[in-house]
Design a protein around this motif. Structure first.
Motif, PDB file in Angstrom:
ATOM      1  N   THR A 113      12.336   5.807   8.259  1.00  0.00           N
ATOM      2  CA  THR A 113      12.274   7.033   9.064  1.00  0.00           C
ATOM      3  C   THR A 113      13.695   7.423   9.451  1.00  0.00           C
ATOM      4  OG1 THR A 113      10.086   6.519   9.913  1.00  0.00           O
ATOM      5  CG2 THR A 113      11.405   8.008  11.254  1.00  0.00           C
TER       6      THR A 113
ATOM      7  N   GLY B 145       3.935  -1.540   9.102  1.00  0.00           N
ATOM      8  CA  GLY B 145       4.728  -1.321   7.892  1.00  0.00           C
ATOM      9  C   GLY B 145       6.167  -1.139   8.346  1.00  0.00           C
TER      10      GLY B 145
ATOM     11  N   ASP C  24       5.177  -1.450  15.080  1.00  0.00           N
ATOM     12  CA  ASP C  24       5.425  -0.566  13.945  1.00  0.00           C
ATOM     13  C   ASP C  24       4.660  -1.151  12.759  1.00  0.00           C
ATOM     14  OD1 ASP C  24       6.464   1.514  12.412  1.00  0.00           O
ATOM     15  OD2 ASP C  24       8.188   0.304  11.769  1.00  0.00           O
TER      16      ASP C  24
ATOM     17  N   GLU D 127       5.179  -6.323   8.423  1.00  0.00           N
ATOM     18  CA  GLU D 127       5.724  -5.965   7.109  1.00  0.00           C
ATOM     19  C   GLU D 127       5.192  -6.952   6.066  1.00  0.00           C
ATOM     20  OE1 GLU D 127       7.557  -3.434   5.619  1.00  0.00           O
ATOM     21  OE2 GLU D 127       7.161  -4.694   3.872  1.00  0.00           O
TER      22      GLU D 127
ATOM     23  N   ASP E 199       0.809  -1.229   0.000  1.00  0.00           N
ATOM     24  CA  ASP E 199       0.000   0.000   0.000  1.00  0.00           C
ATOM     25  C   ASP E 199       0.834   1.267   0.000  1.00  0.00           C
ATOM     26  OD1 ASP E 199      -2.648  -1.180   0.144  1.00  0.00           O
ATOM     27  OD2 ASP E 199      -2.024  -1.898   2.119  1.00  0.00           O
TER      28      ASP E 199
HETATM   29  C1  LIG Z   1       7.383   4.173   4.438  1.00  0.00           C
HETATM   30  S1  LIG Z   1       7.921   2.540   4.879  1.00  0.00           S
HETATM   31  C2  LIG Z   1       8.189   2.732   6.617  1.00  0.00           C
HETATM   32  C3  LIG Z   1       9.176   1.736   7.190  1.00  0.00           C
HETATM   33  C4  LIG Z   1       9.406   1.860   8.699  1.00  0.00           C
HETATM   34  N1  LIG Z   1       8.150   1.865   9.438  1.00  0.00           N
HETATM   35  C5  LIG Z   1      10.159   3.121   9.015  1.00  0.00           C
HETATM   36  O1  LIG Z   1       9.485   4.105   9.413  1.00  0.00           O
HETATM   37  O2  LIG Z   1      11.367   3.168   8.884  1.00  0.00           O
HETATM   38  C6  LIG Z   1       6.405   1.610   4.770  1.00  0.00           C
HETATM   39  C7  LIG Z   1       6.561   0.095   4.802  1.00  0.00           C
HETATM   40  O3  LIG Z   1       5.263  -0.488   4.816  1.00  0.00           O
HETATM   41  C8  LIG Z   1       5.258  -1.675   4.045  1.00  0.00           C
HETATM   42  N2  LIG Z   1       3.860  -1.931   3.668  1.00  0.00           N
HETATM   43  C9  LIG Z   1       3.134  -1.368   2.674  1.00  0.00           C
HETATM   44  N3  LIG Z   1       1.866  -1.794   2.701  1.00  0.00           N
HETATM   45  C10 LIG Z   1       1.769  -2.679   3.741  1.00  0.00           C
HETATM   46  C11 LIG Z   1       0.714  -3.450   4.287  1.00  0.00           C
HETATM   47  N4  LIG Z   1      -0.528  -3.414   3.796  1.00  0.00           N
HETATM   48  N5  LIG Z   1       0.983  -4.255   5.337  1.00  0.00           N
HETATM   49  C12 LIG Z   1       2.232  -4.316   5.862  1.00  0.00           C
HETATM   50  N6  LIG Z   1       3.274  -3.601   5.398  1.00  0.00           N
HETATM   51  C13 LIG Z   1       3.048  -2.774   4.357  1.00  0.00           C
HETATM   52  C14 LIG Z   1       6.189  -1.350   2.897  1.00  0.00           C
HETATM   53  O4  LIG Z   1       6.689  -2.545   2.309  1.00  0.00           O
HETATM   54  C15 LIG Z   1       7.268  -0.517   3.598  1.00  0.00           C
HETATM   55  O5  LIG Z   1       8.317  -1.320   4.041  1.00  0.00           O
END
Ligand SMILES: C[S@@+](CC[C@H](N)C(=O)[O-])C[C@H]1O[C@@H](n2cnc3c(N)ncnc32)[C@H](O)[C@@H]1O
Length: 288
Positions: free
Chosen positions: A55, A79, A77, A101, A49
């Motif tokens: 971060t 995602g 956390d 994740e 998504d």
């Molecule tokens: C913007 S990154 C943030 C990573 C981490 N939380 C950080 O702040 O460093 C968003 C993450 O969400 C994952 N993601 C996207 N859609 C998801 C879903 N429906 N369920 C779980 N993870 C998801 C992506 O693969 C990505 O690794």
């Protein structure tokens, strides 16, 4: 004229120097290795998504500090990316942490990162979908998603245990106003899930012999209302609701200010009324 030239040249060099620093920082970021010998993710790679971007490390610390994360917490956390927030929550704040994740390779990398950081026992990365996994045991939630994903999660979050702390990198939660904003230049927003306290409460202890009636209306953590006893209605002043902690003041018929603190747990309330150097113990019950 000569002075102007020196000034112009100086500012030109200054701008070139600033731009060089910015591009060196970007170059460094885009050339940082985030993965290991098994998997090398790319910044901005697509996710289910939302794309993956980590971060910033300073903001991770600020987010967890703002949420007062401690060894008593269960941090989720949503995602999790490379696991850096879950790892920091466990390593630097002593919490038990979970990351959800969707990308299986990313989830495995995050778990390996946790193991390498020496917190594999306290960090579990779940390979799953944030919209399907159960994160109701969280005492702290961290998010770096998108505004529309935050909006989809908002009703679920508002139904979590009152007092659950939520921090979101960059994105708001619609009309749910944050309690605190942090971070510069990237902002993060902090909320505490409010208890549901709307309704009529009977409260003993405000008046020596009579029951007082506390009538409350609420939208998210914003509360308004009145306190009625001795056939008089007192508007509540400076109301604040943080999780289950509800505070307000009122001015009695002798113009004395009362500072009330109530813990609103389910349909019971308990706390204190402090006024005129005195303290009165309060107990209450929700009536409707
Ligand atoms: C913007 S990154 C943030 C990573 C981490 N939380 C950080 O702040 O460093 C968003 C993450 O969400 C994952 N993601 C996207 N859609 C998801 C879903 N429906 N369920 C779980 N993870 C998801 C992506 O693969 C990505 O690794």
């Amino acid at each position: 004229m000569k002075l102007m030239n020196y000034k112009t040249v100086f500012f030109k060099y200054l701008i070139v120097a600033i731009l060089s620093c910015i591009s060196m920082a970007n170059y460094a970021q885009y050339n940082t290795k985030y993965g290991d010998e098994k998997y090398e993710p790319r910044l901005g790679q697509s996710g289910k998504d939302v794309i993956w971007l980590p971060t910033n490390t300073d903001l991770v610390t600020q987010m967890l500090r703002t949420a007062k994360v401690s060894a008593n917490d269960i941090v989720y956390d949503l995602g999790a990316g490379d696991g850096k927030i879950a790892i920091a929550a466990a390593k630097d704040f002593g919490a038990k942490a979970f990351g959800v994740e969707f990308n299986p390779e990313m989830a495995s990398l995050a778990q390996r990162n946790a193991d390498r950081a020496g917190v594999g026992e306290r960090v579990k990365i779940i390979n799953g979908d944030i919209f399907k996994e159960d994160f109701s045991s969280a005492t702290v939630l961290t998010l770096y998603l998108l505004p529309e994903l935050n909006l989809q999660l908002k009703p679920i979050i508002l139904n979590m245990k009152p007092g659950t702390r939520v921090v979101s990198n960059s994105f708001h939660m619609g009309d749910w106003e944050p309690d605190v904003e942090i971070g510069n230049p990237t902002r993060a927003y902090y909320w505490v899930v409010p208890a549901k306290i709307s309704g009529t409460w009977g409260v003993y202890g405000v008046h020596p012999t009579q029951k007082a009636t506390l009538q409350l209306v609420q939208y998210q953590q914003r509360v308004g209302g009145t306190l009625t006893f001795d056939e008089k209605i007192y508007p509540i002043m400076k109301p604040s609701l943080e999780g289950e902690k509800f505070k307000f003041s009122f001015q009695d018929k002798d113009q004395i200010i009362h500072d009330v603190e109530l813990n609103m747990t389910g349909d019971t309330a308990s706390g204190f009324d402090r006024f005129d150097y005195k303290t009165s113990k309060l107990v209450g019950k929700k009536e409707k």
